[in-house]
Design a protein around this motif. Structure first.
Motif, mmCIF file in Angstrom:
data_model
loop_
_atom_site.group_PDB
_atom_site.id
_atom_site.type_symbol
_atom_site.label_atom_id
_atom_site.label_comp_id
_atom_site.label_asym_id
_atom_site.label_seq_id
_atom_site.Cartn_x
_atom_site.Cartn_y
_atom_site.Cartn_z
ATOM 1 N N TYR A 75 75.053 100.666 13.026
ATOM 2 C CA TYR A 75 76.162 100.644 12.070
ATOM 3 C C TYR A 75 76.265 101.969 11.323
ATOM 4 N N MET A 76 75.121 102.590 11.058
ATOM 5 C CA MET A 76 75.148 103.917 10.426
ATOM 6 C C MET A 76 75.839 104.914 11.347
ATOM 7 N N GLU A 77 75.512 104.845 12.641
ATOM 8 C CA GLU A 77 76.155 105.738 13.619
ATOM 9 C C GLU A 77 77.650 105.454 13.695
ATOM 10 N N LEU A 78 77.985 104.172 13.768
ATOM 11 C CA LEU A 78 79.393 103.802 13.918
ATOM 12 C C LEU A 78 80.222 104.296 12.738
ATOM 13 N N TYR A 113 76.765 110.519 18.675
ATOM 14 C CA TYR A 113 76.433 109.125 18.394
ATOM 15 C C TYR A 113 76.179 108.364 19.709
ATOM 16 N N PRO A 114 75.037 108.603 20.345
ATOM 17 C CA PRO A 114 74.756 108.029 21.668
ATOM 18 C C PRO A 114 74.687 106.500 21.685
ATOM 19 N N GLU A 275 72.631 105.437 1.410
ATOM 20 C CA GLU A 275 72.091 105.620 2.764
ATOM 21 C C GLU A 275 73.173 106.108 3.713
ATOM 22 N N LEU A 276 74.326 105.477 3.642
ATOM 23 C CA LEU A 276 75.422 105.867 4.527
ATOM 24 C C LEU A 276 75.923 107.265 4.197
#
Length: 286
Positions: A75-78, A113-114, A275-276
């Motif tokens: 979710y952080m990547e997304l 973002y793999p 964090e995000l």
């Protein structure tokens, strides 16, 4: 891993308790009863489902042996990906996203973002709706309606293996009774044998009822519950994309748009605001 631990707990508790009261495990080993129950369940599964549903069920079951991929990291990547895409669109115009949308595997933004790119359906969902936004021919209401329909379709497709397994789980106690009745029929046809031998036959027949109930509530029905939870997790990530894109379409800045997406996540996977923010900064610096 949890699946194996759960099954080991079921077996250890049931058979361990049986041994503690003086039972002998050899008396529970009744291959004919198991054949009747498992064979009837397999046959019912085949009769009650289309080839597509059977294929979906067989593909879904092995996923339970792996941990869920829908964690805080993805979710952080997304959300970081969505922030970069929306920021680029805001600064350079929606048309600037055309190259990223058409070939995400070659996009310098997507390549950061793999974990997101590895999910083909998620990547396709993002690029399809960005493509619609680039076209400029649909308003936010039309895109939201289309997103809702696609997410509903995804959810209904995901329910196919859930319902197939659940229905078989519900039927197993009945198949256990069928096996027990067959054993009783055999016992009644053997009237005249010594009482001790008749007792063994009756005990063997009752094993069918035991196996049907154990397989249902201890093994098969819990699989449907686990599959349903995985389905809910996979649906949530599409809802996150939907809310983020709609916020952008309604004029919110990228930082606020991804906040919309963050807020709808389950509390166990939702990153904090800080964090995000930190993750987005690190991703932009790559």
């Amino acid at each position: 891993m949890l699946l194996i631990i759960g099954y080991a707990t079921v077996l250890g508790s049931v058979f361990g308790g049986f041994i503690l009261v003086g039972g002998h495990l050899g008396g529970l080993w009744q291959p004919p009863e198991l054949l009747m129950i498992a064979g009837a369940a397999a046959g019912a599964l085949i009769v009650g489902n289309t080839p597509k549903a059977l294929s979906a069920t067989l593909k879904a079951l092995p996923t339970l042996l792996k941990g869920s991929k829908y964690n805080k990291a993805i979710y952080m990547e997304l959300l970081s990906l969505m922030f970069e895409l929306l920021t680029k669109a805001r600064k350079e115009g929606l048309m600037s996203l055309e190259g990223d949308v058409e070939e995400p595997d070659k996009s310098p933004i997507f390549s950061k973002y793999p974990n997101v790119v590895a999910d083909h359906h998620l990547t396709e969902f993002i690029t399809d709706y960005l493509r619609l936004m680039v076209s400029g021919n649909m308003d936010a209401f039309q895109i939201e309606n289309l997103m809702d329909n696609e997410i509903d379709t995804h959810h209904h497709e995901g329910l196919i293996p859930v319902l197939a397994i659940f229905r078989i789980g519900e039927a197993l106690p009945a198949f256990g009774i069928v096996a027990a009745v067959m054993g009783v029929v055999h016992t009644m046809a053997s009237v005249g044998l010594p009482p001790a031998e008749l007792g063994v036959l009756i005990a063997n027949a009752l094993v069918g009822t035991f196996l049907g109930i154990l397989l249902s509530y201890g093994f098969v029905t819990p699989l449907s519950s686990a599959l349903e939870q995985r389905l809910d997790e996979s649906t949530k990530i599409f809802q996150c994309v939907k809310v983020t894109l709609l916020a952008s379409l309604n004029g919110y800045a990228p930082a606020l748009s991804i906040e919309f997406g963050r807020k709808i996540l389950y509390s166990t996977e939702r990153p904090s605001f800080l964090e995000l923010e930190e993750h987005v900064k690190q991703a932009k610096g790559k």
